[in-house]
Design an enzyme around this catalytic site. Sequence first.
Site, PDB file in Angstrom:
ATOM      1  N   LEU A   1       1.042  -1.268   0.030  1.00 55.45           N
ATOM      2  CA  LEU A   1       0.052  -0.091   0.010  1.00 55.45           C
ATOM      3  C   LEU A   1       0.784   1.251  -0.021  1.00 55.45           C
ATOM      4  CD1 LEU A   1      -2.837  -0.924   2.806  1.00 55.45           C
ATOM      5  CD2 LEU A   1      -2.856  -1.003   0.210  1.00 55.45           C
ATOM      6  N   CYS A   2       0.382   2.374  -0.449  1.00 59.29           N
ATOM      7  CA  CYS A   2       0.889   3.762  -0.367  1.00 59.29           C
ATOM      8  C   CYS A   2       1.483   4.040   0.909  1.00 59.29           C
ATOM      9  CB  CYS A   2      -0.296   4.926  -0.591  1.00 59.29           C
ATOM     10  SG  CYS A   2       0.678   6.448  -0.644  1.00 59.29           S
ATOM     11  N   PRO A   3       2.744   4.147   1.032  1.00 56.96           N
ATOM     12  CA  PRO A   3       3.528   4.739  -0.113  1.00 56.96           C
ATOM     13  C   PRO A   3       4.511   4.029  -0.661  1.00 56.96           C
ATOM     14  CG  PRO A   3       4.662   5.582   1.890  1.00 56.96           C
ATOM     15  CD  PRO A   3       3.388   4.617   2.225  1.00 56.96           C
TER      16      PRO A   3
END
Length: 78
Positions: A16-18
């Site tokens: 998942l981000c980042p």
Amino acid sequence: MTEPDITQELDTTGLLCPLPVLKARRALNTMHSGQRLRVIATDAKAPGDFAAFCQQSGDLLVEASQDGERFRIVVQKA
């Protein structure tokens, strides 16, 4: 990697981000200008994250496409 213009591929499936962008930045730092990195991601925010990253870094977002739950993003090193 089947496309001859892709220098390196990075699979960030499940991250998942980042993390996809951070891992891509690390890979791009080892590449030469004009080389292309393909990132495979499953994070729905990845296309927008990579667009913002390329605006800041000066790298070129060549492709951001979706195939089911997977995104294929190609970035060309500036």
